[in-house]
Design a protein around this motif. Structure first.
Motif, PDB file in Angstrom:
ATOM      1  N   PRO A  51      12.055 -10.263  -5.765  1.00 17.20           N
ATOM      2  CA  PRO A  51      10.692 -10.118  -4.279  1.00 17.20           C
ATOM      3  C   PRO A  51      10.590  -9.124  -5.362  1.00 17.20           C
ATOM      4  CG  PRO A  51      13.652  -9.893  -4.287  1.00 17.20           C
ATOM      5  CD  PRO A  51      14.121 -10.439  -6.030  1.00 17.20           C
ATOM      6  N   VAL A  52       9.488  -8.683  -5.525  1.00 21.06           N
ATOM      7  CA  VAL A  52       8.529  -7.485  -5.744  1.00 21.06           C
ATOM      8  C   VAL A  52       8.168  -6.952  -4.464  1.00 21.06           C
ATOM      9  CG1 VAL A  52       6.705  -6.755  -7.169  1.00 21.06           C
ATOM     10  CG2 VAL A  52       8.773  -9.189  -8.127  1.00 21.06           C
ATOM     11  N   LEU A  53       8.453  -5.593  -3.923  1.00 23.73           N
ATOM     12  CA  LEU A  53       7.747  -5.578  -1.997  1.00 23.73           C
ATOM     13  C   LEU A  53       6.784  -4.670  -3.450  1.00 23.73           C
ATOM     14  CD1 LEU A  53      10.773  -6.531  -1.523  1.00 23.73           C
ATOM     15  CD2 LEU A  53      10.356  -5.152   0.603  1.00 23.73           C
ATOM     16  N   ILE A  54       5.948  -4.646  -2.636  1.00 25.61           N
ATOM     17  CA  ILE A  54       4.841  -3.937  -2.815  1.00 25.61           C
ATOM     18  C   ILE A  54       4.207  -2.471  -1.037  1.00 25.61           C
ATOM     19  CG2 ILE A  54       2.261  -3.320  -3.211  1.00 25.61           C
ATOM     20  CD1 ILE A  54       2.888  -6.294  -4.792  1.00 25.61           C
ATOM     21  N   GLU A  55       4.360  -1.344  -1.750  1.00 19.94           N
ATOM     22  CA  GLU A  55       4.011  -0.924  -0.575  1.00 19.94           C
ATOM     23  C   GLU A  55       2.205  -0.899  -0.049  1.00 19.94           C
ATOM     24  OE1 GLU A  55       4.177   3.189  -1.090  1.00 19.94           O
ATOM     25  OE2 GLU A  55       3.572   3.672   1.074  1.00 19.94           O
ATOM     26  N   SER A  56       2.527  -1.122   1.173  1.00 23.31           N
ATOM     27  CA  SER A  56       1.155  -2.133   2.099  1.00 23.31           C
ATOM     28  C   SER A  56       1.011  -0.941   3.495  1.00 23.31           C
ATOM     29  CB  SER A  56       1.735  -3.505   2.776  1.00 23.31           C
ATOM     30  OG  SER A  56       1.925  -3.719   0.964  1.00 23.31           O
ATOM     31  N   GLY A  57       0.626  -0.400   3.321  1.00 20.04           N
ATOM     32  CA  GLY A  57       0.378   0.149   3.912  1.00 20.04           C
ATOM     33  C   GLY A  57      -0.779   0.050   5.358  1.00 20.04           C
ATOM     34  N   ALA A  58      -0.943   1.064   6.615  1.00 25.88           N
ATOM     35  CA  ALA A  58      -1.415   1.364   7.575  1.00 25.88           C
ATOM     36  C   ALA A  58      -3.304   0.923   7.284  1.00 25.88           C
ATOM     37  CB  ALA A  58      -1.457   2.655   8.594  1.00 25.88           C
ATOM     38  N   GLU A  59      -3.718   0.703   6.561  1.00 22.15           N
ATOM     39  CA  GLU A  59      -5.079   0.895   5.972  1.00 22.15           C
ATOM     40  C   GLU A  59      -5.219  -0.616   5.301  1.00 22.15           C
ATOM     41  OE1 GLU A  59      -3.063   2.542   3.039  1.00 22.15           O
ATOM     42  OE2 GLU A  59      -3.285   3.034   4.912  1.00 22.15           O
ATOM     43  N   GLU A  60      -4.072  -1.600   5.109  1.00 20.96           N
ATOM     44  CA  GLU A  60      -4.373  -2.880   4.735  1.00 20.96           C
ATOM     45  C   GLU A  60      -3.046  -3.951   5.942  1.00 20.96           C
ATOM     46  OE1 GLU A  60      -4.183  -1.071   1.095  1.00 20.96           O
ATOM     47  OE2 GLU A  60      -1.532  -0.998   1.344  1.00 20.96           O
ATOM     48  N   ARG A  61      -3.582  -2.725   7.024  1.00 24.97           N
ATOM     49  CA  ARG A  61      -2.918  -3.534   8.541  1.00 24.97           C
ATOM     50  C   ARG A  61      -1.234  -4.263   7.788  1.00 24.97           C
ATOM     51  NH1 ARG A  61      -5.765  -5.029  12.205  1.00 24.97           N
ATOM     52  NH2 ARG A  61      -4.811  -6.447  12.997  1.00 24.97           N
TER      53      ARG A  61
END
Ligand SMILES: Cc1ncc(COP(=O)(O)O)c(C=O)c1O
Length: 401
Positions: free
Chosen positions: A151-161
């Motif tokens: 699994p490759v987890l990619i930081e996804s912040g508020a700006e991309e919901r």
């Protein structure tokens, strides 16, 4: 003498398979255990940690289960599920989303969990990378690991919901990447991909010959307009769904997949071998979920969840929790604690313990959901009575005073 040697052998700790090394336990269980111990000691703990509706199956669903038992409709079904249930689910897509889905593409599973397991078993080979957002539902990375994938987890912040975007997928795609696994609305953030985000992500994945598994388990619990299923954007998407959340049937262990035509035989042979079929009694009961009078109950419940969200999010913001995006579905609020006036505001585990021990409110620290900013976040579940949520806010207000 030989027998006692055998007994000694049996008592030795067995060596677990290497793939299990990458599978972590739920850390939240520590919190749940501590909360349960306090409740046993007579402390009135308000639980905002659980990920299941406080509602249970409506009476006519329970009655349908009892009828199935009484009529002896309790033997195995076809591995793909009861044909009439697959048809009822297809009709539900038409009624609720205006989507025409061939019932032959619907596979009834033992919860979304079995659906995710089957999808990963069908698509993930040793060494394959699968992209997912960080934060995300903890089991997703473990499903991939269980089949030798990475699994490759990619930081996804508020700006991309808090969702994996097309840009993320393009930037992180390697020759080992096989696909993406996302949930919309998401656990732990309650935020959905916008239709545009979903369409762009799916197009990016498609252009690279990858697979897209979209977990829509919370889609029935959407509050800001009609949700759009990823199935609207192509027949090559694999969607996961369940009777656990909108239909309030967690313990009945029933869900479904919608898969591309070409994948049905693969999923069927895996389902035959791994599960034989989903629970038969639950399948008969689920037929009653789609009656108009039952849907009316579920819709009332959805509005009640919305009422709770509309109270809780502003109340948390007023207390100093940061919730930069209004969650539009599920029953979770993923709140940033770093601006709180509290000595533990930089460590969600310590803050979670303080909330439990001092305010008697159980919440979930961010650790289970990923690696990007778990110390800054906690998850609130509002699958709890409205009055209890009001009390919890008052208790937290006192804690933060
Ligand atoms: C995003 C997500 N997917 C899947 C599941 C598993 O659900 P089920 O009870 O249908 O197996 C959960 C449970 O909380 C969830 O949050």
């Amino acid at each position: 003498m030989q027998e006692s040697q055998a007994t000694v052998q049996a008592a030795r700790a067995l060596q677990a398979a290497r793939r299990v090394d990458n599978i972590e336990p739920f850390r939240v269980m520590e919190m749940v255990k501590a909360a349960a111990a306090m409740s046993r000691d007579g402390v009135d703990v308000i639980s905002m940690s659980v990920g299941e509706p406080d509602f249970t199956a409506p009476q006519n669903v329970a009655q349908a289960a009892m009828d199935a038992i009484q009529n002896g409709a309790t033997q195995y079904t076809e591995s793909l599920g009861l044909p009439q249930l697959r048809e009822a689910i297809a009709a539900h897509y038409q009624d609720a989303y205006g989507l025409s889905i061939d019932p032959r593409r619907i596979v009834v599973t033992a919860g979304a969990s079995a659906g995710l397991l089957l999808a990963c078993a069908a698509l993930v080979s040793e060494g394959d990378q699968v992209l997912m957002p960080d934060p995300c539902y903890p089991c997703n990375r473990h499903f991939v690991s269980a089949f030798g994938g990475q699994p490759v987890l990619i930081e996804s912040g508020a700006e991309e919901r808090y969702q994996l975007t097309a840009d993320h997928a393009a930037a992180h795609w390697t020759e080992r990447t096989r696909g993406v696994l996302v949930a919309s609305p998401s656990n732990p953030t309650g935020t959905s991909m916008t239709p545009r985000q979903a369409e762009d992500l799916l197009a990016t994945v498609r252009a690279r010959g990858g697979f897209a598994i979209v977990d829509e388990i919370y889609q029935g619990l959407s509050y800001d307009g009609k949700p759009v299923s990823a199935l609207s954007f192509g027949d090559d998407v694999i969607t996961v769904n369940s009777f656990s959340k909108y239909f309030s049937m967690t313990g009945w262990r029933l869900g479904w997949l919608v898969v591309p035509d070409s994948l049905v035989p693969t999923i069927e042979k895996l389902a035959q071998n791994l599960f034989i079929c989903a629970p038969t009694i639950a399948q008969h009961a689920a037929l009653a979920c789609f009656r108009p009078d039952t849907i009316a109950i579920y819709e009332e419940r959805r509005l009640e969840f919305q009422r709770r969200r509309d109270f809780l999010v502003p109340a948390l913001r007023e207390l100093g929790f940061q919730v930069p995006v209004m969650p539009d579905g599920a029953f979770y609020v993923y709140a940033d604690i770093s601006a709180l006036q509290h000595p533990q505001a930089l460590d969600s585990t310590a803050f979670g313990m303080a909330a439990l021990k001092e305010a008697h409110v159980a919440i979930v620290p961010g650790d289970d959901f990923g690696f990007a900013a778990p110390k800054r976040h906690v998850r609130f579940s509002y699958a709890t009575k409205f009055e209890r949520i009001e009390q919890a806010v008052e208790r937290l207000r006192r804690l933060l005073r």
